[in-house]
Design an enzyme around this catalytic site. Structure first.
Site, PDB file in Angstrom:
ATOM      1  CB  ILE A   1      -0.969  -0.113   1.363  1.00 16.87           C
ATOM      2  CG1 ILE A   1      -1.859  -1.222   1.359  1.00 16.87           C
ATOM      3  CG2 ILE A   1      -1.577   1.453   1.267  1.00 16.87           C
ATOM      4  CD1 ILE A   1      -2.690  -1.484   2.330  1.00 16.87           C
TER       5      ILE A   1
ATOM      6  CE  LYS B   1       6.433   2.616   3.797  1.00 18.52           C
ATOM      7  NZ  LYS B   1       6.182   1.619   2.663  1.00 18.52           N
TER       8      LYS B   1
ATOM      9  CB  SER C   1       6.520   9.032   5.876  1.00 26.90           C
ATOM     10  OG  SER C   1       5.577   8.549   6.635  1.00 26.90           O
ATOM     11  CG  ASN C   2      11.386   5.837   4.956  1.00 29.64           C
ATOM     12  OD1 ASN C   2      10.852   5.573   3.755  1.00 29.64           O
ATOM     13  ND2 ASN C   2      12.321   6.725   4.978  1.00 29.64           N
ATOM     14  N   GLY C   3       8.236   3.645   7.113  1.00 28.11           N
ATOM     15  CA  GLY C   3       7.642   3.139   8.339  1.00 28.11           C
ATOM     16  C   GLY C   3       7.399   1.781   8.290  1.00 28.11           C
ATOM     17  CB  THR C   4       5.182  -0.610   9.976  1.00 31.06           C
ATOM     18  OG1 THR C   4       5.797  -0.301  11.540  1.00 31.06           O
ATOM     19  CG2 THR C   4       5.061  -2.114   9.870  1.00 31.06           C
TER      20      THR C   4
ATOM     21  CE  LYS D   1       1.953  -1.017  12.039  1.00 35.42           C
ATOM     22  NZ  LYS D   1       1.417  -0.145  12.999  1.00 35.42           N
TER      23      LYS D   1
ATOM     24  CG  ASP E   1       4.208   7.678  16.233  1.00 36.17           C
ATOM     25  OD1 ASP E   1       4.759   8.993  16.248  1.00 36.17           O
ATOM     26  OD2 ASP E   1       4.369   6.771  15.332  1.00 36.17           O
TER      27      ASP E   1
END
Length: 653
Positions: free
Chosen positions: A203, A205, A207-210, A225, A352
Site C-alpha cells: 500500500i 505511503k 513516509s518511511n515506516g512499517t 501490517k 505518535d
C-alpha cells in the site's frame, strides 16, 4: 489454489523451433458478510483455466486463436499462442445463494437486490486483480501479432466485461502467470498465513515506516501490517489498544493477527489513504510542483498513486475561497479529536499522533480514523503520567520498592524508553517527549495542535522546516502567522502548542472550541451573549461588562459603524441609538437584525446574505476577532451558567 501443467506445443512450420505452453488452473473462493457482523450472505467459487506461451522474441509468429465454447467442458482452441502472451481458456463459477452480486466495472461487487446493496455499500470489497466471473461468449475472434516496441509483439487487450480471450505483454502483469513455475516469483504474488492472505502489493505511503500490504482476511479486504517477530511486544501492544478501542468510528478496526516464521501480520481496516496524503492531494504546493524534479522510484510511484486517488475522492474542496476550512475539513479534524477523546477516556496515550497515522476511509463521505498505536501507553488505575513521578495513593509503597530496585529499574526504564522513542516521529512530538520528561495525555494534545495546523495550512508545520522541527519545539519557536486570518484557530493552536503541558487544554475541551463551530452555532452564541449582556446594569459597572468592553480595541478595530454600508447604517438608526465603540451595542445590533431578518427590506437582506452562512460571513469578514474575544470573556464569567453549557461542553460527550 493454482495448478500448473506444462505442454510442448507443436508448430505448423518445422523451420521454427518448438516452445513450451503453460496451462494453469486457479481456484478462487469468495465469501460476503453482512456489514459489521460474521453472518455470511453468500459464497462463490471461481475456477479459471488459462494458457501462456513463453518463447524468444525472434520466434514470434501469427496464429488464429479461437475462443472457448462455454457450453463444452472440453475446450478447443487453435494452438500455438503468440509469443509472450496468455489466453483465458475456460472459467466456471458456482455459488450457494440467489443473492450473488454482479461484477461492477470498477472491480466492486454490486448486488442485484437494491435493498441488499444499500446495506452493504459501506462494506463493498474490491476484487483487485481477480478476473471477472462472467463466462466468455461463443463469439470467435482472430488475433494477429505484430512488432510493437522492443518485444516485437503487439499487445492486444480485450477491455470488455470479461468475454473473449485476452492477451497481455509479459513485461506487464502476465509476468506472474508466465513464471508461475519459478518459486521466487510465485512468492511475490502473495501468500496465505492462517486465515490471512497477504498480497505482494504494498500500500503506497508517504513516509518511511512499517510495511503495509493489501490482503484478505476471512473474505474481507484488509490492510496487512507486517511487523518483525522480534518486535512482537509492539504488535501485542497495538493489538491490546486496538481491542480496547475497537468499534469506535474514529479508530481503525482490527480484525485479526497471524504469525509467520519471521513476521507478525495484523489484519486492519482498509483505508484509501492517510491524512497526509489527502492534504498533499489538495495542497497548492503539490499541484504546482515542478514535474521535472528528481524523484526516486518510490516517490514517483507514490505521486502516481496520489494523482489517481485525487480523481476518486475529489468531491469537494478542503478550503473555502476565503481561506477558512470547508465543512469537510472541519469534519475530518473533528474525527481526529473524537478518536483521541475515546483513547484518553480509556486511559490510552497515543504518543505518535501525526498526519501519516491518521487514515481516511470513504463510504458515503470521508471519515478520519486514528491508527498505529504500537507505541501507545495505557495509564493504569489512577496514574496520570508515564514519567518518573508517581501519582496516586500508593506513593509510600512505591518509594519503598524504589529503594530496593531503584538502580535496576532506572537502567531498564531508560533503555526501554530510548528504544521506544526512537520509533516516534520527529517533528510531531511534544517537548517533554523529545527531552524524555514526564509524559501525560498532554503529549497528544501538543501533537494534535501540529496536526490541525498541518491540515488548515495545506501541509505546513508550526515549527518551520523539517530539519528544524525538534530544535524549534524545544525552544518554543512557534510561528502561527499562516493562521492569523482565523483567530479561533490561533487561539486553539497556541493553547495546544503551549510548552507547559499543564496549560494545554484537555481533548474534551477541544471538541467544544469555537474553531469547530458551524455558522449557526456562532450566531447562536453571539445572540445569547447579547441577551446575557442585557442583564448587566451599566451603572454598576459589572466585571463581566468591563471584561467584554475591554476587548473592543481588538474585537472592533475601531468604530464598528465605519465598516458598514450606508444603507445598513441608515437602517439601524431608524430604531434606536447605538454606541459605535461598544462591543455590547454591536452584539445588540446583530441580535436585532437576526431576530427580525424576515422583516428587513430586501436591500438589507441582500447586504447581509442568507441566514446563517451569509449573515455570519458578513460580520465575520468585518470583525474577525469578535467571536473569539467574546468567547474568552464569557468563558471566564458565564461558563457554568445553564444557558451557556452547550457552548463550553461538547455535545458528543
Amino acid at each position: 489454489m493454482t495448478l500448473l501443467f506444462v505442454i510442448m506445443a507443436p508448430l505448423r512450420e518445422k523451420s521454427l523451433p518448438g516452445y513450451t505452453h503453460y496451462i494453469t488452473r486457479t481456484d478462487y473462493a469468495l465469501t460476503s458478510f453482512v456489514p459489521n457482523s460474521d453472518k455470511v450472505l453468500w459464497n462463490m467459487t471461481v475456477a479459471e483455466i488459462g494458457a501462456a506461451a513463453l518463447c524468444k522474441v525472434e520466434d514470434a509468429f501469427s496464429g488464429d486463436i479461437m475462443e472457448p465454447d462455454k457450453s463444452e467442458p472440453d475446450v478447443h482452441f487453435n494452438m500455438p499462442l503468440p509469443c509472450h502472451s496468455r489466453a483465458l481458456i475456460y472459467r466456471r463459477r458456482s455459488h450457494d445463494s440467489n443473492l450473488l452480486p454482479e461484477a461492477h466495472p470498477q472491480g466492486m461487487l454490486r448486488y442485484l437486490d437494491p435493498s441488499l446493496q444499500q446495506n452493504v455499500d459501506n462494506a463493498a470489497m474490491p476484487l483487485g486483480n481477480l478476473p471477472s466471473p462472467n463466462v466468455p461468449s461463443k463469439r470467435k475472434r482472430s488475433r494477429k501479432s505484430g512488432k510493437n516496441g522492443s518485444n516485437g509483439v503487439k499487445s492486444d487487450k480485450d477491455t470488455s466485461s470479461g468475454s473473449g480471450l485476452k492477451y497481455a505483454d509479459v513485461d506487464a502483469d502476465s509476468k506472474l502467470l508466465l513464471n508461475l513455475f519459478q518459486p521466487s516469483i510465485c512468492t511475490k504474488c502473495g501468500r496465505s498465513i492462517g486465515k490471512l492472505f497477504v498480497s505482494s502489493t504494498e500500500i503506497p505511503k508517504g513516509s518511511n515506516g512499517t510495511v503495509v500490504f493489501e490482503g484478505i482476511y476471512e473474505g474481507r479486504a484488509v490492510a496487512v501490517k507486517r511487523l518483525v517477530r522480534a518486535h512482537h511486544d509492539i504488535a501485542f501492544k497495538e493489538i491490546q489498544n486496538l481491542v480496547a478501542s475497537d468499534r469506535h468510528p474514529n479508530i481503525v478496526r482490527w480484525y485479526g493477527v497471524e504469525q509467520g516464521q519471521d513476521f507478525v501480520y495484523l489484519a486492519l481496516e482498509r483505508c484509501i489513504c492517510s491524512l497526509s496524503d489527502l492534504i498533499q492531494i489538495y495542497a497548492d504546493t503539490s499541484e504546482n510542483a515542478c514535474p521535472n524534479q528528481n524523484l526516486d522510484g518510490e516517490s514517483t510511484k507514490h505521486r502516481i498513486y496520489l494523482d489517481n486517488l485525487k480523481c476518486i475522492i475529489l468531491d469537494t474542496d478542503l478550503m473555502k475561497e476565503n481561506g477558512y476550512p470547508s465543512p469537510l475539513l472541519l469534519k475530518l479534524m473533528r474525527d481526529v479529536v473524537s478518536g483521541l477523546v475515546h483513547l484518553h477516556d480509556l486511559g490510552i496515550i497515543h504518543r505518535d499522533l501525526k498526519p501519516q497515522n491518521v487514515l481516511i476511509i470513504k463510504e458515503r463521505f470521508l471519515c478520519a480514523k486514528l491508527s498505529d498505536m504500537g507505541i501507545s501507553k495505557c495509564l493504569i488505575g489512577d496514574m496520570s503520567s508515564l514519567g518518573h513521578h508517581a501519582t496516586g495513593n500508593n506513593l509510600h509503597d512505591t518509594l519503598s520498592i524504589a529503594i530496593v530496585y531503584g538502580a535496576l529499574y532506572c537502567i531498564l526504564a531508560a533503555y526501554r524508553r530510548r528504544l521506544l522513542d526512537r520509533q516516534l516521529s520527529s517533528g510531531w512530538q511534544a517537548p517533554e517527549q523529545i527531552l524524555h520528561g514526564r509524559q501525560t495525555r498532554a503529549v497528544d494534545m501538543f501533537s494534535l495542535g501540529s496536526v490541525l495546523f498541518f491540515c488548515v495550512t495545506g501541509g505546513s508545520h508550526p515549527f518551520g522546516s523539517p530539519l528544524e522541527h525538534d530544535i524549534n519545539i524545544t525552544k518554543n519557536k512557534v510561528d502561527l502567522f499562516l493562521m492569523e486570518h482565523i483567530p479561533e484557530a490561533v487561539d486553539l493552536f497556541s493553547r495546544l502548542l503551549d510548552p507547559n503541558a499543564e496549560l494545554r487544554p484537555k481533548v474534551v475541551e477541544v471538541l467544544a472550541h469555537p474553531f469547530f463551530w458551524t455558522a449557526e452555532m456562532r450566531l447562536s452564541f453571539l445572540r445569547d451573549s447579547s441577551d446575557r449582556m442585557e442583564l448587566e446594569d451599566r451603572e454598576t459597572s459589572s466585571d463581566l461588562l468591563k471584561a467584554l468592553e475591554g476587548t473592543a480595541p481588538i474585537a472592533l478595530g475601531g468604530k464598528w459603524d465605519e465598516k458598514m454600508e450606508p444603507p445598513f447604517h441608515k437602517n439601524i438608526g431608524h430604531y434606536r441609538r447605538y454606541k459605535f465603540d461598544s462591543v455590547r451595542d454591536l452584539l445588540r445590533a446583530m441580535r436585532n437584525k437576526l431576530n427580525h431578518y424576515r422583516e428587513l427590506p430586501t436591500e438589507i437582506q441582500e447586504i447581509l446574505g442568507n441566514v446563517p452562512e451569509g449573515f455570519d460571513g458578513y460580520f465575520r469578514s468585518r470583525f474577525p476577532q469578535l467571536l473569539i474575544e467574546v468567547y474568552k470573556a464569557l468563558s471566564e464569567y458565564c461558563k457554568d451558567e445553564d444557558c451557556f453549557q452547550k457552548y463550553f461542553t461538547s455535545s458528543e460527550l
